[in-house]
Design a protein around this motif. Structure first.
Motif, short mmCIF file in Angstrom:
data_model
loop_
_atom_site.label_atom_id
_atom_site.label_comp_id
_atom_site.label_asym_id
_atom_site.label_seq_id
_atom_site.Cartn_x
_atom_site.Cartn_y
_atom_site.Cartn_z
N SER A 119 39.06 7.52 100.28
CA SER A 119 38.91 6.61 101.42
C SER A 119 37.46 6.56 101.91
N ALA A 120 36.69 7.60 101.60
CA ALA A 120 35.27 7.59 101.94
C ALA A 120 34.45 6.83 100.89
N MET A 162 24.71 8.73 101.91
CA MET A 162 25.62 7.71 102.45
C MET A 162 27.07 8.10 102.22
N ASP A 163 27.33 8.73 101.06
CA ASP A 163 28.69 9.23 100.82
C ASP A 163 29.09 10.25 101.87
N VAL A 164 28.15 11.14 102.20
CA VAL A 164 28.45 12.18 103.19
C VAL A 164 28.74 11.53 104.55
N ALA A 165 27.97 10.50 104.89
CA ALA A 165 28.24 9.80 106.15
C ALA A 165 29.65 9.21 106.14
N GLY A 166 30.02 8.61 105.01
CA GLY A 166 31.37 8.05 104.91
C GLY A 166 32.44 9.13 104.99
N ILE A 171 32.15 12.03 106.57
CA ILE A 171 32.21 12.51 107.96
C ILE A 171 33.06 11.56 108.80
N PHE A 172 32.88 10.27 108.57
CA PHE A 172 33.68 9.30 109.34
C PHE A 172 35.17 9.46 109.05
N GLU A 173 35.50 9.66 107.78
CA GLU A 173 36.92 9.84 107.44
C GLU A 173 37.46 11.14 108.04
N GLU A 210 36.41 12.44 110.85
CA GLU A 210 36.59 12.14 112.28
C GLU A 210 37.91 11.42 112.52
N ARG A 211 38.20 10.48 111.64
CA ARG A 211 39.45 9.71 111.82
C ARG A 211 40.67 10.58 111.56
N THR A 224 34.64 14.43 116.67
CA THR A 224 33.35 13.76 116.63
C THR A 224 32.34 14.76 116.07
N VAL A 225 31.71 14.36 114.99
CA VAL A 225 30.73 15.24 114.34
C VAL A 225 29.34 14.83 114.78
N SER A 246 26.33 18.43 111.47
CA SER A 246 26.37 18.05 110.06
C SER A 246 25.08 18.36 109.31
#
Lengths: 310, 79
Positions: free
Chosen positions: B15-16, B39-43, B45-47, B49-50, B55-56, B61
């Motif tokens: 999903s990331a 950018m993968d790591v950002a994605g 982290i968002f997953e 969080e969800r 909240t990271v 991070s």
């Protein structure tokens, strides 16, 4: 928030003809071709001439607008707003310099907005509201942000991302794109994710995260205020921060590429000019459009625009 | 609250948008070895969080390198 009566009647643009391909520089920045092509998504960057000023770029965008719309009455423009974070002078404001170049009338309000990639939507909100209050029948909203002046060619985070561009949008009190529901915000404590002191600095991971956290909610707020469903939106003109970010936002918004384009691959992320450039080139499907910009601040701005015949 | 395991994080890779076979990932090796970029790591982290309602923050991070690092971060933030 109430919308102003000024509507978008035309857009002009200036894209410098000089292009810098990104691929030859990727290796020296430690950026793989895979990262460049599948995540960043920029194949070339538009770069202005070194001696070309922000006002020069803005003037060229207005000249293009006049080429497309010879009926634009410059002598009746009652508001001129320039969105830029890279004025050629700290004083005066760039709008004053452009006002002189264009020979606009004395009764014309001039001001700059220091906003980044959300600047066009901020400018629309302010220009339509102020224009209505002033009784202005014609207004110009100009975006001009040459990031090539501040981005280091050695900065891995940003060197292959941005492109120079300018746009000029004619707002008038006749038919055109009506600016409807709006939503704005700034994430508390996020001001350092994009900065420029001695040079431009971007915390890419944080920009990505703020965007995916806040942009879908901002768009949902605007749709709710307008009483519209997502499938009623003809297109989502979302600031193309990077290809990976747009893909993620498409996924979160549940829209496909056709309705949420990434149109800057051949000239780079043009900051506040991205949305007007997409409006100029973009969707021809009838129906309301969502415009959404985000970035420096970390701030965002979303609004709905829809064609109104009279 | 149940401890998060590395395999729980690996389940978020798809999903990331991270195109890595989870079975290939050695838990204490840098994710960069598998082509996972910033950018993968950002994605990811968002997953996270969800999935976990977290909240990271940037200070949380910083320095994330391996799957074990990510797993430890989630467990620490979950308290």
């Amino acid at each position: 928030m109430t919308a102003g009566s000024l509507r978008i009647n035309g857009i002009g643009r200036y894209l410098p003809s000089r292009r810098l391909p990104t691929r030859p520089r990727a290796g020296s920045l430690g950026i793989s071709v895979e990262l460049l092509e599948s995540k960043i998504g920029i194949t070339a960057q538009a770069v202005k001439d070194p001696d070309e000023t922000t006002t020069d770029m803005a003037e060229k965008a207005v000249a293009d607008l006049l080429d497309r719309h010879a009926d634009l009455p410059l002598d009746e423009v009652g508001l001129l707003c320039v969105v830029t974070q890279n004025p050629e002078q700290r004083i005066p404001h760039t709008a004053a310099l452009l006002h002189h170049r264009l020979g606009l009338p004395a009764r014309c309000m001039t001001f700059d907005i220091s906003q980044g990639c959300a600047g066009f939507v901020h400018g629309l909100a302010i220009a339509t509201s102020a224009g209505q209050r002033l009784g202005a029948r014609h207004a110009l909203l100009v975006t001009a942000d040459p990031y090539s002046e501040i981005v280091s060619p050695d900065d891995r985070e940003s060197a292959l991302l941005f492109g120079d561009a300018a746009t000029a949008t004619w707002l008038h009190d006749g038919p055109g794109l009506h600016v409807g529901a709006m939503n704005f915000g700034t994430v508390p404590g996020s001001s350092q994710v994009l900065t420029c002191r001695s040079g431009f600095a971007m915390q890419g991971r944080e920009v990505f995260l703020h965007a995916v956290r806040h942009v879908p909610a901002s768009i949902a707020t605007v749709l709710a205020e307008a009483g519209l469903r997502s499938d009623e939106i003809a297109a989502y003109l979302v600031h193309p921060g990077s290809l990976a970010l747009i893909r993620k936002l498409r996924s979160l918004l549940r829209v496909d590429e056709a309705r949420c384009p990434f149109a800057v691959a051949e000239y780079g992320n043009p900051v506040s000019s991205s949305i007007p450039l997409m409006l100029l080139d973009g969707p021809r499907n009838p129906g309301p459009l969502v415009l959404c910009g985000f970035g420096v601040g970390f701030s965002w701005g979303t609004c709905l625009v829809e064609e109104v015949a009279s | 609250m149940a401890m998060v395991e590395p395999n729980d994080i690996l389940e978020l890779f798809a999903s990331a948008g991270i195109d890595v076979d989870p079975q290939d990932v050695v838990h204490d090796e840098p994710l960069g070895r598998y082509g996972v970029d910033s950018m993968d790591v950002a994605g990811l982290i968002f997953e996270i969080e969800r999935r976990y309602g977290l909240t990271v923050h940037p200070e949380d991070s910083a320095g994330l390198s391996t799957l074990e690092d990510v797993t430890a971060l989630v467990n620490r933030l979950q308290g």
